[in-house]
Design a protein around this motif. Sequence first.
Motif, PDB file in Angstrom:
ATOM      1  N   ASP A  72       0.849  -1.189   0.000  1.00 47.13           N
ATOM      2  CA  ASP A  72       0.000   0.000   0.000  1.00 47.13           C
ATOM      3  C   ASP A  72       0.886   1.241   0.000  1.00 47.13           C
ATOM      4  N   PHE A  73       1.469   1.523  -1.160  1.00 46.23           N
ATOM      5  CA  PHE A  73       2.390   2.660  -1.255  1.00 46.23           C
ATOM      6  C   PHE A  73       1.645   3.971  -0.987  1.00 46.23           C
ATOM      7  N   SER A  74       0.384   4.006  -1.409  1.00 47.87           N
ATOM      8  CA  SER A  74      -0.394   5.229  -1.233  1.00 47.87           C
ATOM      9  C   SER A  74      -0.503   5.593   0.256  1.00 47.87           C
ATOM     10  N   ALA A  75      -0.817   4.597   1.089  1.00 43.30           N
ATOM     11  CA  ALA A  75      -0.936   4.854   2.535  1.00 43.30           C
ATOM     12  C   ALA A  75       0.428   5.198   3.127  1.00 43.30           C
ATOM     13  N   ALA A  76       1.470   4.503   2.637  1.00 41.35           N
ATOM     14  CA  ALA A  76       2.816   4.765   3.152  1.00 41.35           C
ATOM     15  C   ALA A  76       3.245   6.199   2.823  1.00 41.35           C
ATOM     16  N   LYS A  77       2.880   6.658   1.622  1.00 33.31           N
ATOM     17  CA  LYS A  77       3.279   8.006   1.204  1.00 33.31           C
ATOM     18  C   LYS A  77       2.633   9.089   2.068  1.00 33.31           C
ATOM     19  N   CYS A  78       1.443   8.786   2.590  1.00 35.64           N
ATOM     20  CA  CYS A  78       0.764   9.773   3.451  1.00 35.64           C
ATOM     21  C   CYS A  78       1.565  10.049   4.719  1.00 35.64           C
ATOM     22  N   GLU A  79       2.391   9.087   5.127  1.00 31.52           N
ATOM     23  CA  GLU A  79       3.176   9.226   6.369  1.00 31.52           C
ATOM     24  C   GLU A  79       4.515   9.899   6.114  1.00 31.52           C
ATOM     25  N   LEU A  80       4.802  10.186   4.856  1.00 34.42           N
ATOM     26  CA  LEU A  80       6.149  10.584   4.456  1.00 34.42           C
ATOM     27  C   LEU A  80       6.191  11.996   3.874  1.00 34.42           C
ATOM     28  N   GLY A  81       7.170  12.777   4.318  1.00 30.78           N
ATOM     29  CA  GLY A  81       7.433  14.082   3.709  1.00 30.78           C
ATOM     30  C   GLY A  81       8.868  14.095   3.217  1.00 30.78           C
ATOM     31  N   ILE A  82       9.080  14.642   2.033  1.00 25.68           N
ATOM     32  CA  ILE A  82      10.410  14.604   1.428  1.00 25.68           C
ATOM     33  C   ILE A  82      10.893  16.025   1.120  1.00 25.68           C
ATOM     34  N   VAL A  83      12.112  16.316   1.539  1.00 24.01           N
ATOM     35  CA  VAL A  83      12.758  17.573   1.148  1.00 24.01           C
ATOM     36  C   VAL A  83      13.964  17.185   0.301  1.00 24.01           C
ATOM     37  N   PRO A  84      13.837  17.279  -1.026  1.00 24.92           N
ATOM     38  CA  PRO A  84      14.943  16.821  -1.887  1.00 24.92           C
ATOM     39  C   PRO A  84      16.113  17.796  -1.888  1.00 24.92           C
ATOM     40  N   GLN A  85      17.188  17.324  -2.474  1.00 26.01           N
ATOM     41  CA  GLN A  85      18.414  18.115  -2.542  1.00 26.01           C
ATOM     42  C   GLN A  85      18.253  19.329  -3.457  1.00 26.01           C
ATOM     43  N   GLU A  86      17.635  19.085  -4.621  1.00 27.68           N
ATOM     44  CA  GLU A  86      17.506  20.148  -5.623  1.00 27.68           C
ATOM     45  C   GLU A  86      16.171  20.857  -5.461  1.00 27.68           C
TER      46      GLU A  86
END
Lengths: 311, 257
Positions: A72-86
């Motif tokens: 369930d990538f969709s549910a997992a993504k809800c828990e995740l915040g990403i600050v990329p390098q660029e």
Amino acid sequence: MAHALLINNLHKVYGNGFEALKGISLQVEAGDFFALLGPNGAGKSTAIGVICSLVKKTSGQVKIFGIDIDKDFSAAKCELGIVPQEFNFNQFEKVRDILLVQAGYYGLPRSLAEERADKYLKQLGLWDKRDTPARMLSGGMKRRLMIARALVHEPRLLILDEPTAGVDIELRRSMWSFLRDINAAGTTIILTTHYLEEAESLCRNIAIIDSGKIVKNTSVDSLLKTLNLETFVLDLREPLEVSPTIENFSLRLIDSQHLEVDVTKGQLLSDVFSRLLQEGVEVLSMRNKTNRLEELFVSLTGSGAGENDEI
Amino acid sequence: MKFDAQWIAFITILRKEVRRFTRIWVQTLLPPAITMALYFVIFGTLIGSRIGTMGGFSYMEFVVPGLIMMSVLTNSYSNVVSSFYGAKFQGSVDEVLVSPTPNYIILLGYVLGGVTRGLIVGTIVTLLSLFFTDLQVHNVAITVAIVVLTAMVFALAGFINAVYANSFDDISIVPTFILTPLTYLGGVFYSISLLPEFWQGVSQLNPVLYMVNVFRYGMLGVSDVDVGFAFAGVIVCIVALFSYSLYLLESGKRLRN
């Protein structure tokens, strides 16, 4: 309680045959402030890419707060915040619109999205720039915008890929303070950085990745305890022409005002001062010659990094 | 992701797309209006008056549906290709890719954004045409249905072009070398009954011919092609292009490593 992040035997082989990840395993506890260090090309960004779905893994398992990304990538993504390098926002959009759009991607109703956007714009000092197109912001503001964007859906796990690269010291310190606050409020943070001082100052646990393998995974304190030798630079009150000699300590005169001393594990720094004083040498101040973590990092990721250290 | 959250994500993408092309209306909405006004003046009024009738209608009446359709399909295409490739180029496409928004919602959002621009431009061109001729609508349902479906076909094609594009040059190659010839040879300016039999057969391989003719049928009640067959063909195109676009998103080709 489930781990904030669990990586098990993760492999990534790119189309050109390059093996970026060679079966890494990692556990990050909920509430941790975790550093992922490694030289350029070590596999940090690939690992983050897999976690956030921008890179397709070859094999292995990734769980975010117990949610398997294969199930369930969709549910997992809800828990995740990403600050990329660029910087990867639309440069022509206004600052507030960028946050509102991001909130929309996570299904937040408009009123809640506006509330969250305004909250994080204020917290990160971007409120006055809310109607400014993103391209008009300074580098530091753009970094803060990316943090605000990653937080707008209030993830439980925040991953920052070199968030303070190119940021001046004052702003870096204010970002550290902000990250400490949100970590204290319960957000698990994983940080990659080249500033080892940053990892030492902020993080409780650390993993060092090199050539696609985890070569160390421990607490920052435990890692620092493994240091066998530290070198200090002493600033002298009176100039010296010849280096004094102290039994069991290695001293070198850098110039007439500065003396370098090696202190090995178990030796007392106070012994150095008292015996220098006996020789009539007074010390005005002292500093570490190099960042302690930096020395470890170089030794772990250099040619001597042993396979046996891998977990 | 629950349905209401998916709906919010869809509206977010659509709103973002509409805001993009309305913010730069001088580049997106004004040029087709000026171009089509020139077409109306030159082909309709100046040259058209010397051509006489075509398919039983004045040349201006005949050419207007084709020009409206031409503006709809080119704008639907160019909106999606430039917006999605722009997002890819800037990296901002990652914002939506790392989010829980399902791929079909991403696709629908961009495609409906392109369709919206196509329809707005189509409406502007239609209103402009009223300065040059009296419009009639033979069948409203067919007219509206074919214009919406055509806009979808070209918005989807624009999406695929954007996924494969590696540079801004790549997003102009297809419009220049494929879209424009297909449109100009797709019965916009003439009835294929004027062509020799061999070229009539060749023209029937051109999908734009069917779209333009069905639209013309909706407005004037005349067509060079079978309307039912044309609708079926357009729907097949939409299903095929939608499926392929979704496959590109699911597989991550050119989008995810």
